[in-house]
Motif scaffolding. Sequence first.
Motif, PDB file in Angstrom:
ATOM      1  N   TYR A   2      27.432  20.247  69.557  1.00  0.00           N
ATOM      2  CA  TYR A   2      27.340  20.624  70.969  1.00  0.00           C
ATOM      3  C   TYR A   2      27.545  22.126  71.139  1.00  0.00           C
ATOM      4  O   TYR A   2      26.768  22.801  71.812  1.00  0.00           O
ATOM      5  N   HIS A   3      28.597  22.660  70.519  1.00  0.00           N
ATOM      6  CA  HIS A   3      28.910  24.080  70.680  1.00  0.00           C
ATOM      7  C   HIS A   3      27.916  24.987  69.952  1.00  0.00           C
ATOM      8  O   HIS A   3      27.784  26.161  70.310  1.00  0.00           O
ATOM      9  N   LEU A   4      27.233  24.432  68.959  1.00  0.00           N
ATOM     10  CA  LEU A   4      26.200  25.199  68.259  1.00  0.00           C
ATOM     11  C   LEU A   4      24.845  25.082  68.951  1.00  0.00           C
ATOM     12  O   LEU A   4      23.868  25.696  68.528  1.00  0.00           O
ATOM     13  N   GLY A   5      24.777  24.268  70.015  1.00  0.00           N
ATOM     14  CA  GLY A   5      23.528  24.107  70.753  1.00  0.00           C
ATOM     15  C   GLY A   5      22.546  23.162  70.087  1.00  0.00           C
ATOM     16  O   GLY A   5      21.336  23.266  70.298  1.00  0.00           O
ATOM     17  N   ILE A   6      23.060  22.229  69.295  1.00  0.00           N
ATOM     18  CA  ILE A   6      22.206  21.289  68.572  1.00  0.00           C
ATOM     19  C   ILE A   6      22.251  19.944  69.296  1.00  0.00           C
ATOM     20  O   ILE A   6      23.330  19.411  69.561  1.00  0.00           O
ATOM     21  N   ALA A   7      21.086  19.405  69.591  1.00  0.00           N
ATOM     22  CA  ALA A   7      20.980  18.132  70.315  1.00  0.00           C
ATOM     23  C   ALA A   7      21.566  16.991  69.493  1.00  0.00           C
ATOM     24  O   ALA A   7      21.508  17.023  68.253  1.00  0.00           O
ATOM     25  N   PRO A   8      22.124  15.979  70.152  1.00  0.00           N
ATOM     26  CA  PRO A   8      22.702  14.835  69.436  1.00  0.00           C
ATOM     27  C   PRO A   8      21.726  14.184  68.448  1.00  0.00           C
ATOM     28  O   PRO A   8      22.108  13.814  67.342  1.00  0.00           O
ATOM     29  N   ARG A   9      20.462  14.081  68.830  1.00  0.00           N
ATOM     30  CA  ARG A   9      19.463  13.479  67.933  1.00  0.00           C
ATOM     31  C   ARG A   9      19.314  14.314  66.656  1.00  0.00           C
ATOM     32  O   ARG A   9      19.185  13.773  65.561  1.00  0.00           O
ATOM     33  N   ASP A  10      19.352  15.650  66.795  1.00  0.00           N
ATOM     34  CA  ASP A  10      19.237  16.521  65.629  1.00  0.00           C
ATOM     35  C   ASP A  10      20.506  16.475  64.782  1.00  0.00           C
ATOM     36  O   ASP A  10      20.446  16.585  63.556  1.00  0.00           O
ATOM     37  N   THR A  42      22.379  13.824  64.434  1.00  0.00           N
ATOM     38  CA  THR A  42      22.274  12.554  63.709  1.00  0.00           C
ATOM     39  C   THR A  42      21.328  12.697  62.529  1.00  0.00           C
ATOM     40  O   THR A  42      21.615  12.216  61.426  1.00  0.00           O
ATOM     41  N   ARG A  43      20.204  13.371  62.737  1.00  0.00           N
ATOM     42  CA  ARG A  43      19.245  13.588  61.645  1.00  0.00           C
ATOM     43  C   ARG A  43      19.872  14.412  60.531  1.00  0.00           C
ATOM     44  O   ARG A  43      19.720  14.100  59.346  1.00  0.00           O
ATOM     45  N   THR A  44      20.633  15.445  60.894  1.00  0.00           N
ATOM     46  CA  THR A  44      21.313  16.276  59.896  1.00  0.00           C
ATOM     47  C   THR A  44      22.277  15.430  59.074  1.00  0.00           C
ATOM     48  O   THR A  44      22.334  15.541  57.846  1.00  0.00           O
ATOM     49  N   TRP A  45      23.046  14.555  59.743  1.00  0.00           N
ATOM     50  CA  TRP A  45      24.007  13.694  59.060  1.00  0.00           C
ATOM     51  C   TRP A  45      23.289  12.759  58.081  1.00  0.00           C
ATOM     52  O   TRP A  45      23.694  12.623  56.935  1.00  0.00           O
ATOM     53  N   ARG A  46      22.204  12.133  58.541  1.00  0.00           N
ATOM     54  CA  ARG A  46      21.459  11.212  57.677  1.00  0.00           C
ATOM     55  C   ARG A  46      20.862  11.921  56.471  1.00  0.00           C
ATOM     56  O   ARG A  46      20.890  11.412  55.354  1.00  0.00           O
TER      57      ARG A  46
END
Length: 70
Positions: free
Chosen positions: A37-45, A47-51
């Motif tokens: 959130y603080h880095l300006g990254i959408a929740p969907r992105d 989640t993709r990063t985590w996966r």
Amino acid sequence: PRDEAEARAWLRALTVLALADGRTSKLERRFLQNAAYHLGIAPRDQTRTWREARSELYRESRAARGHASA
């Protein structure tokens, strides 16, 4: 971060650290969501990063075990 690419790299590094022991706690997941959130990254992105990080670490682990048994 200076730009979106650097923000994504930071989140990726934090994600890899959270996954280092093979699991993520509720606190770690909340931290990653906050960081995204603080880095300006959408929740969907996020989640993709985590996966992607989890898949990469899994592949590396399998490859290392394969080399160890050879």
